[in-house]
Design a protein around this motif. Structure first.
Motif, mmCIF file in Angstrom:
data_model
loop_
_atom_site.group_PDB
_atom_site.id
_atom_site.type_symbol
_atom_site.label_atom_id
_atom_site.label_comp_id
_atom_site.label_asym_id
_atom_site.label_seq_id
_atom_site.Cartn_x
_atom_site.Cartn_y
_atom_site.Cartn_z
ATOM 1 N N PHE A 429 0.831 -1.195 0.000
ATOM 2 C CA PHE A 429 0.000 0.000 0.000
ATOM 3 C C PHE A 429 0.870 1.251 0.000
ATOM 4 O O PHE A 429 0.653 2.180 -0.786
ATOM 5 N N ASP A 430 1.873 1.258 0.883
ATOM 6 C CA ASP A 430 2.743 2.434 0.992
ATOM 7 C C ASP A 430 3.598 2.643 -0.262
ATOM 8 O O ASP A 430 4.019 3.765 -0.546
ATOM 9 N N ALA A 431 3.842 1.555 -0.982
ATOM 10 C CA ALA A 431 4.627 1.657 -2.218
ATOM 11 C C ALA A 431 3.745 1.899 -3.439
ATOM 12 O O ALA A 431 4.245 1.891 -4.567
ATOM 13 N N HIS A 432 2.417 2.101 -3.222
ATOM 14 C CA HIS A 432 1.473 2.408 -4.303
ATOM 15 C C HIS A 432 1.346 1.244 -5.284
ATOM 16 O O HIS A 432 1.203 1.438 -6.494
ATOM 17 N N TYR A 572 11.122 -17.333 1.310
ATOM 18 C CA TYR A 572 10.562 -17.751 2.603
ATOM 19 C C TYR A 572 11.116 -16.864 3.711
ATOM 20 O O TYR A 572 12.334 -16.647 3.804
ATOM 21 N N LEU A 573 10.208 -16.355 4.558
ATOM 22 C CA LEU A 573 10.561 -15.555 5.729
ATOM 23 C C LEU A 573 10.288 -16.379 6.980
ATOM 24 O O LEU A 573 9.151 -16.801 7.205
ATOM 25 N N ALA A 574 11.299 -16.570 7.809
ATOM 26 C CA ALA A 574 11.151 -17.362 9.030
ATOM 27 C C ALA A 574 10.829 -16.502 10.246
ATOM 28 O O ALA A 574 10.895 -16.986 11.381
ATOM 29 N N THR A 575 10.478 -15.257 10.015
ATOM 30 C CA THR A 575 10.081 -14.336 11.083
ATOM 31 C C THR A 575 9.250 -13.235 10.453
ATOM 32 O O THR A 575 9.082 -13.198 9.213
ATOM 33 N N ARG A 576 8.753 -12.319 11.302
ATOM 34 C CA ARG A 576 8.093 -11.134 10.769
ATOM 35 C C ARG A 576 9.024 -9.948 10.981
ATOM 36 O O ARG A 576 9.183 -9.464 12.106
ATOM 37 N N PRO A 577 9.658 -9.447 9.934
ATOM 38 C CA PRO A 577 10.570 -8.306 10.106
ATOM 39 C C PRO A 577 9.820 -7.063 10.587
ATOM 40 O O PRO A 577 8.609 -6.917 10.372
ATOM 41 N N ASP A 578 10.545 -6.165 11.239
ATOM 42 C CA ASP A 578 9.951 -4.894 11.639
ATOM 43 C C ASP A 578 9.469 -4.167 10.385
ATOM 44 O O ASP A 578 9.868 -4.494 9.261
ATOM 45 N N PRO A 579 8.568 -3.178 10.519
ATOM 46 C CA PRO A 579 7.946 -2.569 9.333
ATOM 47 C C PRO A 579 8.928 -2.048 8.292
ATOM 48 O O PRO A 579 8.716 -2.244 7.085
ATOM 49 N N ALA A 580 9.999 -1.387 8.720
ATOM 50 C CA ALA A 580 10.953 -0.851 7.744
ATOM 51 C C ALA A 580 11.652 -1.972 6.983
ATOM 52 O O ALA A 580 11.844 -1.896 5.757
ATOM 53 N N LEU A 581 12.018 -3.030 7.702
ATOM 54 C CA LEU A 581 12.707 -4.143 7.054
ATOM 55 C C LEU A 581 11.735 -4.947 6.181
ATOM 56 O O LEU A 581 12.105 -5.430 5.109
ATOM 57 N N MET A 582 10.487 -5.074 6.636
ATOM 58 C CA MET A 582 9.490 -5.755 5.805
ATOM 59 C C MET A 582 9.281 -4.992 4.499
ATOM 60 O O MET A 582 9.150 -5.603 3.424
ATOM 61 N N ARG A 583 9.260 -3.682 4.566
ATOM 62 C CA ARG A 583 9.129 -2.886 3.337
ATOM 63 C C ARG A 583 10.310 -3.168 2.407
ATOM 64 O O ARG A 583 10.131 -3.327 1.183
ATOM 65 N N PRO A 597 4.932 0.267 -9.160
ATOM 66 C CA PRO A 597 3.863 1.035 -8.510
ATOM 67 C C PRO A 597 2.941 1.665 -9.548
ATOM 68 O O PRO A 597 3.308 1.810 -10.724
ATOM 69 N N VAL A 598 1.751 2.044 -9.099
ATOM 70 C CA VAL A 598 0.811 2.729 -9.987
ATOM 71 C C VAL A 598 1.440 4.008 -10.526
ATOM 72 O O VAL A 598 1.308 4.332 -11.709
#
Length: 663
Positions: A429-432, A572-583, A597-598
């Motif tokens: 969403f944040d990356a459009h 494959y992700l073996a954890t949930r990264p913090d929001p900045a790293l997930m982005r 992006p759009v």
């Protein structure tokens, strides 16, 4: 269902007001641009004051007024809340909780979905409505029931128990098959006779997970049977009138919206974002993308939203000026062909008297009503948007049966499915980047990237579909605690990720959930941050390690892996990264998938979505931020709302500003 314009209006409850108010309502509705109202939702007690005795005269006049004013009716079947006489004469229709407590009249939805008595009386009323109003000139749409499963999500009474046993016999055939599916050799739970089988009522400790999962499936089906009973009556009498029922919340756990959408002509959603939550528009976006995807991109109806404050949160904030307009256009941007509210005129009494309305207590000169009228004019001016569609290169997989299962008891740690979905959806969403939210059996051929968060319950059919997606050149991102059990809550042989082991090129040796509020260090391809909630001991089996844990017992072990498979790649992700790293991870994965992006280079807080018609496309720009924003366009466009230059290549958005650009 096809419409010549974007519908505008809301719930109308004239039974709460004397008839002289109705004339004023028609005048003000016409001035506000109202084109559709939902009527009769809670009118059962008014039209059938005693069993079999009907008083439709007042309702005839309501529909006649609407027809004369040129306003369409979304006519409800009135069955959402039975009249008091039904439970007085037939107390067996009342629902029962898992702990045996019976729920009583005095609110709404006080009925057992499996009750044949309730269904008989509901069907009789719907027959009357279909015969009386099927050819009325105001009728545009049938609104079946209302917000199914909102208050009674399951019933545990003896009537429901008998219906549950019938459902299980249809599913399994005999008790031996049920015992095998439910793993009843554990804790001496083996059944010898169907009469021994009960709903998962309150028990001394953890209940049987397979029993609970099947009861969730059954409860969804029992409520759906109430809907289809009424729907079939309406289709028999009025085959040309489309039908819907309104899903509640952004995603409602008890009701499988994907399953229900197939039984409707158009999907409807009630959406109530929280003005106090600065990221509430992202959650709303997830719900809109899901409901749009439920019928494969077909435009949907925003059936309810609040013009300002609601009445049911602990703290009920009004919508600041401009927010109602912004969030309404967000729904349209993400595929809605209707903007409707609860409700037209604010109630003077009852439990929802503090819920805002299009016409508040303070009347037509109030801020809220002025904003409603202004939006009504904008909606009317943008009629050409109706029927256009949103397209996406990314799909996020959501499965109700997995949701019911993964949030069960006695797991390594509690998991929140929607929180996991938000963590994967928000970076897009944040990356459009436009994202569909699809069921496990969706056709994945049009998507470049498929995202699968925490698919604990995984069927071999879904695994095969994911494997085919990657093999033909697609990209897949799978997150932890996926591929653990099959449809009967039995562990896949060899452990997680079960039938995805060859596709992902790894196996999960152990689950290592983190302590409450704990974190674990991460190095993901040179980007550093923290993992949240979960970690796993992963053994690569062909997958390339792209990132590792950096502290604790798992230090140096894989946290992010990539595996080539056919013409594509699976991550494959073996954890949930913090929001900045997930982005950062999502940006890397979607770049590999060639998902753009759009519109690139947008300021923070600006959302961009496109809807496409046969020969035109429409770019929506919505400024959810608190500062003005300037957006450069790739080509000259015309703003349907008339706020930008007639032919603009630069758009300036005020805070909460909106532009709808035709190109």
């Amino acid at each position: 269902m096809t419409m010549p314009n974007i519908l505008f209006g809301g719930d109308y409850n004239p039974e709460q007001w004397p008839e002289d108010v109705w004339v004023e309502d028609m005048k003000l509705m016409a001035e506000a641009g109202v084109s559709l109202v939902s009527v009769g939702i809670f009118a059962w007690a008014q039209v059938e004051p005693r069993p079999g005795e009907y008083d439709f005269g007042w309702f005839d006049r309501v529909l006649d007024h609407l027809a004369e004013a040129g306003i369409g009716a979304s006519l409800a079947t009135m069955t959402a809340s039975p009249p008091p006489w039904l439970s007085r004469l037939h107390p067996e229709v009342l629902p029962t909780r898992a702990d045996g407590v019976r729920l009583w009249p005095g609110a709404r939805q006080h009925y057992c979905p499996s009750s044949p008595v309730y269904r008989e009386h509901a069907a009789r009323l719907v027959e009357q409505l279909a015969q009386r109003y099927g050819s009325h000139p105001a009728l545009r749409l049938w609104h079946v029931g209302n917000e199914y499963g909102c208050h009674v999500r399951a019933c545990y009474c003896d009537v429901s128990a008998a219906d549950f046993r019938r459902w299980l016999r249809d599913r399994y055939g005999d008790v031996d098959a049920l015992n095998a599916a439910w793993s009843t050799a554990f804790w001496s739970q083996r059944y010898d006779d169907w009469s021994e089988v009960l709903p998962p009522r309150t028990a001394p400790t953890f209940g049987n997970p397979a029993q609970k999962l099947d009861f969730a499936r059954f409860s969804n089906d029992a409520i759906l049977a109430c809907y289809t009973l009424e729907r079939d009556i309406l289709r028999r009498h009025t085959p040309g009138i489309p039908l819907t029922t309104n899903f509640i919340g952004l995603v409602h756990k008890p009701i499988d919206s994907f399953r229900w959408a197939a039984e409707q002509d158009v999907v409807s959603l009630d959406s109530y974002p929280d003005p106090y939550d600065p990221r509430t528009h992202v959650d709303a976006g997830f719900g809109y993308d899901l409901v749009r995807s439920a019928r494969r991109g077909q435009p949907w109806l925003l059936m309810e939203q609040a013009p300002s404050a609601v009445n049911w949160r602990e703290r009920n904030a009004p919508k600041p000026p401009g927010v109602m307009r912004l969030w309404s256009w967000q729904a349209v941007a993400q595929g809605a062909d209707a903007v409707l509210y609860f409700q037209w005129r604010q109630a003077a009494g009852g439990a929802e008297k503090f819920h805002s309305a299009m016409l508040p207590h303070t009347g037509e000169h109030s801020r809220t009503h002025r904003e409603v009228r202004e939006l009504g004019a904008e909606i009317a001016a943008a009629a050409e948007l109706a029927g256009t569609r949103v397209q996406a290169d990314v799909a996020l997989l959501h499965d109700w049966q997995n949701w019911w299962a993964v949030e069960g008891d006695a797991h390594p740690a509690p998991l929140d499915v929607l929180a996991a979905h938000r963590a994967h959806y928000a970076p897009l969403f944040d990356a459009h980047v436009t994202c569909d939210v699809v069921p496990p059996d969706a056709d994945l051929t049009s998507y470049r990237l498929v995202i699968v968060p925490n698919l604990y319950l995984l069927s071999t059919a879904t695994a095969d579909a994911l494997r085919q997606h990657v093999h033909r050149g697609g990209t897949l991102l799978v997150s932890y605690f996926t591929g653990v059990v099959d449809e009967t809550e039995r562990l896949h042989p060899g452990g997680a990720p079960g039938p995805l082991r060859d596709l992902l090129g790894l196996r999960v040796e152990e689950f290592w959930p983190l302590p409450v509020d704990g974190t674990i260090g991460l190095d993901l391809d040179g980007r550093h941050g923290h993992g949240l909630e979960w970690s796993e001991w992963v053994e690569p089996g062909g997958a390339q390690v792209m990132g590792t844990f950096t502290d604790g017992e798992l230090a140096g072990r894989p946290a992010l892996l990539r595996h080539r498979y056919g013409a594509g790649a699976a991550w494959y992700l073996a954890t949930r990264p913090d929001p900045a790293l997930m982005r950062a991870v999502l940006d890397q994965v979607r770049a590999e998938a060639k998902v753009a992006p759009v519109l690139p280079g947008l300021p923070d807080g600006v959302q961009a979505v496109r809807r496409h018609g046969d020969d035109r496309s429409y770019l929506f720009l919505l400024n959810h931020g608190g500062m003005p924003a300037t957006v450069a366009l790739p080509s000259v466009a015309v703003d349907l709302l008339g706020e930008q230059d007639a032919a603009a290549d630069i758009v300036t958005l005020s805070p909460r500003g909106v532009a709808v650009l035709r190109s």
